[in-house]
Design a protein around this motif. Structure first.
Motif, short mmCIF file in Angstrom:
data_model
loop_
_atom_site.label_atom_id
_atom_site.label_comp_id
_atom_site.label_asym_id
_atom_site.label_seq_id
_atom_site.Cartn_x
_atom_site.Cartn_y
_atom_site.Cartn_z
N UNK A 1 0.85 -1.17 0.00
CA UNK A 1 0.00 0.00 0.00
C UNK A 1 0.90 1.23 0.00
N UNK A 2 0.73 2.14 -0.96
CA UNK A 2 1.53 3.35 -1.06
C UNK A 2 1.08 4.39 -0.06
N UNK A 3 1.88 5.49 0.12
CA UNK A 3 1.55 6.50 1.10
C UNK A 3 0.19 7.14 0.85
N UNK A 4 -0.19 7.30 -0.41
CA UNK A 4 -1.47 7.95 -0.69
C UNK A 4 -2.65 7.02 -0.40
N UNK A 5 -2.32 5.72 -0.16
CA UNK A 5 -3.38 4.76 0.10
C UNK A 5 -3.47 4.38 1.58
N UNK A 6 -2.78 5.13 2.43
CA UNK A 6 -2.80 4.82 3.86
C UNK A 6 -4.20 5.01 4.41
N UNK A 7 -4.60 4.14 5.33
CA UNK A 7 -5.92 4.29 5.94
C UNK A 7 -6.06 5.66 6.61
N UNK A 8 -7.28 6.18 6.67
CA UNK A 8 -7.53 7.52 7.20
C UNK A 8 -7.04 7.65 8.64
N UNK A 9 -7.28 6.64 9.47
CA UNK A 9 -6.83 6.69 10.86
C UNK A 9 -5.33 6.79 10.98
N UNK A 10 -4.64 6.02 10.15
CA UNK A 10 -3.17 6.05 10.15
C UNK A 10 -2.69 7.42 9.69
N UNK A 11 -3.34 7.99 8.69
CA UNK A 11 -3.00 9.31 8.17
C UNK A 11 -3.16 10.36 9.27
N UNK A 12 -4.27 10.29 10.03
CA UNK A 12 -4.49 11.24 11.13
C UNK A 12 -3.42 11.08 12.21
N UNK A 13 -3.03 9.84 12.49
CA UNK A 13 -2.01 9.60 13.50
C UNK A 13 -0.67 10.19 13.09
N UNK A 14 -0.32 10.04 11.82
CA UNK A 14 0.94 10.60 11.30
C UNK A 14 0.89 12.13 11.38
N UNK A 15 -0.22 12.71 10.95
CA UNK A 15 -0.36 14.17 10.98
C UNK A 15 -0.26 14.69 12.42
N UNK A 16 -0.92 13.99 13.35
CA UNK A 16 -0.88 14.43 14.75
C UNK A 16 0.54 14.36 15.28
N UNK A 17 1.25 13.28 14.98
CA UNK A 17 2.64 13.12 15.44
C UNK A 17 3.51 14.24 14.90
N UNK A 18 3.33 14.59 13.63
CA UNK A 18 4.11 15.67 13.02
C UNK A 18 3.79 17.02 13.66
N UNK A 19 2.51 17.30 13.87
CA UNK A 19 2.13 18.58 14.47
C UNK A 19 2.62 18.69 15.91
N UNK A 20 2.50 17.60 16.68
CA UNK A 20 2.98 17.63 18.06
C UNK A 20 4.48 17.85 18.12
N UNK A 21 5.22 17.17 17.26
CA UNK A 21 6.67 17.34 17.22
C UNK A 21 7.04 18.75 16.76
N UNK A 22 6.33 19.26 15.77
CA UNK A 22 6.59 20.62 15.27
C UNK A 22 6.37 21.64 16.39
N UNK A 23 5.28 21.48 17.14
CA UNK A 23 5.01 22.41 18.24
C UNK A 23 6.15 22.38 19.25
N UNK A 24 6.62 21.19 19.60
CA UNK A 24 7.75 21.07 20.55
C UNK A 24 8.98 21.80 20.03
N UNK A 25 9.33 21.54 18.79
CA UNK A 25 10.56 22.12 18.24
C UNK A 25 10.40 23.63 18.04
N UNK A 26 9.26 24.07 17.53
CA UNK A 26 9.04 25.50 17.33
C UNK A 26 9.08 26.26 18.65
N UNK A 27 8.49 25.68 19.72
CA UNK A 27 8.48 26.40 21.00
C UNK A 27 9.86 26.39 21.65
N UNK A 28 10.65 25.37 21.40
CA UNK A 28 11.99 25.31 21.97
C UNK A 28 12.99 26.18 21.22
N UNK A 29 12.90 26.19 19.89
CA UNK A 29 13.94 26.84 19.08
C UNK A 29 13.46 28.08 18.33
#
Length: 199
Positions: A1-29
Motif C-alpha cells: 500500500x503506497x503513502x497515498x493509500x494509507x488508511x484515514x486513521x493512520x494518516x491522522x495519527x501521522x499528521x498528529x505526530x508531526x504537528x505535536x513534534x513541530x510544536x515542541x521544536x518551534x516552541x523550543x527553538x
C-alpha cells in the motif's frame, strides 16, 4: 500500500505526530531555527512523509495556526450558543462570555498560543494574522451590536479585541491555573467596563 493509500486513521495519527513534534521544536527553538530533520526525528515520521503531508516547515506552522483558530472559534461559538440557550441576550454579557471562553482556550493551548503570538513565523504570516484579527474585530462588533461604520464604534471594538489578544499572550507566562484564572477574571472585568457604550 503506497503513502497515498494509507488508511484515514493512520494518516491522522501521522499528521498528529508531526504537528505535536513541530510544536515542541518551534516552541523550543523558534520557527526560524527549527529544523525539519529534528521535527521528523521527534515524530518518528520520515522527512519525506513530512513533506508529503505539509510541504515543509511553513505548512506545519500554518496547520498549527489553523488548528488553534478553528478550536478557538468552536469553543467560543459553543459558549455563545449555550448562553443564548439559557436566555442570555445582552450583547455585553455574550461578549464577555465568549471572551472568557477564548481566554480559557488560550490557557488550555498556551504553548501554541504563545508560539503564534511571537514575531518569528513564516513569511507572510503577519499579513494572515492581521486579516484574521480584522475578521475577529468584525465578529466582535456584530456580537456587541456596534455600527462599524462609525469610527468610535470601530475603535472601541478594536481596543476590546486587542485587550483579549494581550491577555491571551499573558496567559502563556502564567505559572499555574490559579494565576491564569485571576488574569481571566481581571480581564473580563475590564471588558465589562470598556464594553459599555459611552454616555
Amino acid at each position: 500500500m503506497g503513502p497515498s493509500q494509507a488508511p484515514a486513521g493512520e494518516d491522522r495519527t501521522v499528521r498528529r505526530a508531526l504537528l505535536d513534534a513541530a510544536l515542541e521544536v518551534f516552541t523550543e527553538r523558534g520557527y526560524t531555527d527549527a529544523g525539519l530533520s529534528e521535527i521528523a526525528a521527534r515524530s518518528g515520521v520520515p522527512v519525506g512523509t513530512l513533506f508529503q503531508h505539509y510541504g515543509g516547515k511553513r505548512g506545519l506552522y500554518l496547520a498549527l495556526w489553523e488548528e488553534f483558530r478553528e478550536e478557538q472559534e468552536r469553543r467560543t461559538a459553543a459558549t455563545l450558543n449555550a448562553e443564548r440557550g439559557r436566555g442570555v441576550d445582552d450583547p455585553i454579557a455574550l461578549f464577555v462570555a465568549g471572551s472568557r471562553a477564548y481566554l480559557a482556550g488560550a490557557w488550555d493551548n498556551r504553548r501554541l498560543a504563545k508560539l503564534l503570538a511571537e514575531d518569528d513565523g513564516p513569511a507572510g504570516f503577519d499579513r494572515m494574522r492581521r486579516q484574521w484579527d480584522r475578521a475577529w474585530v468584525r465578529r466582535n462588533a456584530r456580537l456587541l451590536k456596534v455600527d462599524e461604520r462609525q469610527r468610535a464604534g470601530r475603535v472601541r471594538v478594536s481596543v476590546l479585541t486587542t485587550v483579549i489578544g494581550g491577555a491571551a499572550r499573558e496567559l502563556g507566562d502564567c505559572g499555574d491555573e490559579t494565576e491564569a484564572r485571576e488574569i481571566v477574571d481581571e480581564v473580563c472585568g475590564i471588558l465589562v467596563h470598556l464594553s459599555a457604550p459611552p454616555g
